[in-house]
Design a protein around this motif. Structure first.
Motif, PDB file in Angstrom:
ATOM      1  N   ASP A 119     -14.339   4.990   4.045  1.00 33.13           N
ATOM      2  CA  ASP A 119     -15.684   4.425   4.152  1.00 33.13           C
ATOM      3  C   ASP A 119     -15.594   2.894   4.192  1.00 33.13           C
ATOM      4  O   ASP A 119     -16.204   2.191   3.392  1.00 33.13           O
ATOM      5  N   ASN A 120     -14.775   2.416   5.138  1.00 33.93           N
ATOM      6  CA  ASN A 120     -14.525   0.974   5.313  1.00 33.93           C
ATOM      7  C   ASN A 120     -13.969   0.327   4.055  1.00 33.93           C
ATOM      8  O   ASN A 120     -14.386  -0.758   3.659  1.00 33.93           O
ATOM      9  N   TYR A 121     -13.010   1.023   3.434  1.00 32.99           N
ATOM     10  CA  TYR A 121     -12.289   0.515   2.262  1.00 32.99           C
ATOM     11  C   TYR A 121     -13.193   0.302   1.055  1.00 32.99           C
ATOM     12  O   TYR A 121     -12.946  -0.574   0.226  1.00 32.99           O
ATOM     13  N   ALA A 122     -14.242   1.109   0.951  1.00 30.43           N
ATOM     14  CA  ALA A 122     -15.140   1.039  -0.205  1.00 30.43           C
ATOM     15  C   ALA A 122     -14.396   1.537  -1.446  1.00 30.43           C
ATOM     16  O   ALA A 122     -13.762   2.593  -1.418  1.00 30.43           O
ATOM     17  N   ILE A 123     -14.472   0.780  -2.506  1.00 32.33           N
ATOM     18  CA  ILE A 123     -13.761   1.124  -3.734  1.00 32.33           C
ATOM     19  C   ILE A 123     -14.722   1.828  -4.690  1.00 32.33           C
ATOM     20  O   ILE A 123     -15.727   1.245  -5.099  1.00 32.33           O
ATOM     21  N   PRO A 124     -14.406   3.088  -5.033  1.00 28.73           N
ATOM     22  CA  PRO A 124     -15.259   3.813  -5.980  1.00 28.73           C
ATOM     23  C   PRO A 124     -15.263   3.123  -7.349  1.00 28.73           C
ATOM     24  O   PRO A 124     -14.355   2.363  -7.681  1.00 28.73           O
ATOM     25  N   LYS A 125     -16.256   3.439  -8.144  1.00 29.10           N
ATOM     26  CA  LYS A 125     -16.404   2.785  -9.452  1.00 29.10           C
ATOM     27  C   LYS A 125     -15.467   3.350 -10.513  1.00 29.10           C
ATOM     28  O   LYS A 125     -15.229   2.706 -11.524  1.00 29.10           O
ATOM     29  N   ASP A 126     -14.915   4.545 -10.290  1.00 23.61           N
ATOM     30  CA  ASP A 126     -14.134   5.229 -11.323  1.00 23.61           C
ATOM     31  C   ASP A 126     -12.623   5.132 -11.128  1.00 23.61           C
ATOM     32  O   ASP A 126     -11.888   6.028 -11.480  1.00 23.61           O
ATOM     33  N   VAL A 127     -12.144   3.997 -10.591  1.00 25.03           N
ATOM     34  CA  VAL A 127     -10.725   3.921 -10.249  1.00 25.03           C
ATOM     35  C   VAL A 127     -10.026   2.751 -10.954  1.00 25.03           C
ATOM     36  O   VAL A 127     -10.666   1.849 -11.479  1.00 25.03           O
ATOM     37  N   HIS A 185      -8.338   2.832  12.503  1.00 26.93           N
ATOM     38  CA  HIS A 185      -9.683   3.387  12.710  1.00 26.93           C
ATOM     39  C   HIS A 185      -9.898   4.591  11.789  1.00 26.93           C
ATOM     40  O   HIS A 185     -10.941   4.720  11.142  1.00 26.93           O
ATOM     41  N   GLU A 186      -8.913   5.459  11.729  1.00 22.72           N
ATOM     42  CA  GLU A 186      -9.029   6.628  10.856  1.00 22.72           C
ATOM     43  C   GLU A 186      -9.109   6.209   9.388  1.00 22.72           C
ATOM     44  O   GLU A 186      -9.888   6.777   8.611  1.00 22.72           O
ATOM     45  N   LEU A 187      -8.322   5.199   9.004  1.00 28.69           N
ATOM     46  CA  LEU A 187      -8.392   4.708   7.623  1.00 28.69           C
ATOM     47  C   LEU A 187      -9.788   4.202   7.283  1.00 28.69           C
ATOM     48  O   LEU A 187     -10.313   4.493   6.202  1.00 28.69           O
ATOM     49  N   ARG A 188     -10.386   3.443   8.200  1.00 31.71           N
ATOM     50  CA  ARG A 188     -11.745   2.939   7.955  1.00 31.71           C
ATOM     51  C   ARG A 188     -12.721   4.102   7.768  1.00 31.71           C
ATOM     52  O   ARG A 188     -13.604   4.041   6.918  1.00 31.71           O
ATOM     53  N   THR A 248      -4.505  -1.002  -3.505  1.00 29.56           N
ATOM     54  CA  THR A 248      -4.120  -0.252  -2.305  1.00 29.56           C
ATOM     55  C   THR A 248      -5.138  -0.468  -1.192  1.00 29.56           C
ATOM     56  O   THR A 248      -4.772  -0.806  -0.060  1.00 29.56           O
ATOM     57  N   TYR A 249      -6.413  -0.296  -1.501  1.00 29.71           N
ATOM     58  CA  TYR A 249      -7.458  -0.462  -0.491  1.00 29.71           C
ATOM     59  C   TYR A 249      -7.542  -1.910  -0.013  1.00 29.71           C
ATOM     60  O   TYR A 249      -7.726  -2.155   1.173  1.00 29.71           O
ATOM     61  N   HIS A 250      -7.393  -2.868  -0.923  1.00 32.88           N
ATOM     62  CA  HIS A 250      -7.431  -4.283  -0.520  1.00 32.88           C
ATOM     63  C   HIS A 250      -6.266  -4.600   0.423  1.00 32.88           C
ATOM     64  O   HIS A 250      -6.439  -5.306   1.423  1.00 32.88           O
ATOM     65  N   ALA A 251      -5.075  -4.087   0.102  1.00 29.10           N
ATOM     66  CA  ALA A 251      -3.906  -4.329   0.951  1.00 29.10           C
ATOM     67  C   ALA A 251      -4.100  -3.710   2.330  1.00 29.10           C
ATOM     68  O   ALA A 251      -3.782  -4.329   3.353  1.00 29.10           O
ATOM     69  N   ALA A 283       0.829  -1.206   0.000  1.00 32.28           N
ATOM     70  CA  ALA A 283       0.000   0.000   0.000  1.00 32.28           C
ATOM     71  C   ALA A 283       0.863   1.255   0.000  1.00 32.28           C
ATOM     72  O   ALA A 283       0.541   2.235  -0.677  1.00 32.28           O
ATOM     73  N   ALA A 284       1.961   1.230   0.752  1.00 30.74           N
ATOM     74  CA  ALA A 284       2.842   2.396   0.821  1.00 30.74           C
ATOM     75  C   ALA A 284       3.507   2.675  -0.524  1.00 30.74           C
ATOM     76  O   ALA A 284       3.757   3.839  -0.867  1.00 30.74           O
ATOM     77  N   GLN A 285       3.779   1.635  -1.300  1.00 31.83           N
ATOM     78  CA  GLN A 285       4.341   1.826  -2.637  1.00 31.83           C
ATOM     79  C   GLN A 285       3.300   2.403  -3.591  1.00 31.83           C
ATOM     80  O   GLN A 285       3.613   3.253  -4.417  1.00 31.83           O
ATOM     81  N   LEU A 286       2.068   1.920  -3.488  1.00 36.27           N
ATOM     82  CA  LEU A 286       1.021   2.318  -4.426  1.00 36.27           C
ATOM     83  C   LEU A 286       0.349   3.651  -4.083  1.00 36.27           C
ATOM     84  O   LEU A 286      -0.091   4.378  -4.984  1.00 36.27           O
TER      85      LEU A 286
END
Length: 87
Positions: free
Chosen positions: A58-66, A51-54, A73-76, A9-12
């Motif tokens: 929005d609890n690692y919700a992945i937008p549709k336009d990415v 906690h702040e990341l969540r 990154t979010y999955h990691a 995640a830190a790389q991406l």
């Protein structure tokens, strides 16, 4: 906190922020938190960072336009969060 998922995640995160930051301003904070996690030892500070990341993601919700890197990154980060919670 040395964790394969955090390292990934830190790389991406800087790349994802550069590509998607205009439409997703939260990525600046995601990058900063990820860097803090990479530099932190385990402890209560790490829990508060996750906690702040969540909250920010929005609890690692992945937008549709990415792109795939954004998703990766979010999955990691989500996997690292789950590992931290299980520890």
């Amino acid at each position: 906190m040395t964790n394969r998922n955090i390292e990934k995640a830190a790389q991406l995160a800087p790349i994802v922020e550069r590509v998607h930051g205009a439409h997703h301003p939260e990525l600046s904070r995601v990058r900063k938190i990820t860097a803090e996690l990479q530099d932190s030892a385990n402890g209560p500070h790490v829990s508060s960072l996750f906690h702040e990341l969540r909250t920010v993601t929005d609890n690692y919700a992945i937008p549709k336009d990415v792109c795939e890197a954004f998703e990766a990154t979010y999955h990691a980060l989500e996997r690292a969060d789950r590992q931290h919670e299980a520890a």
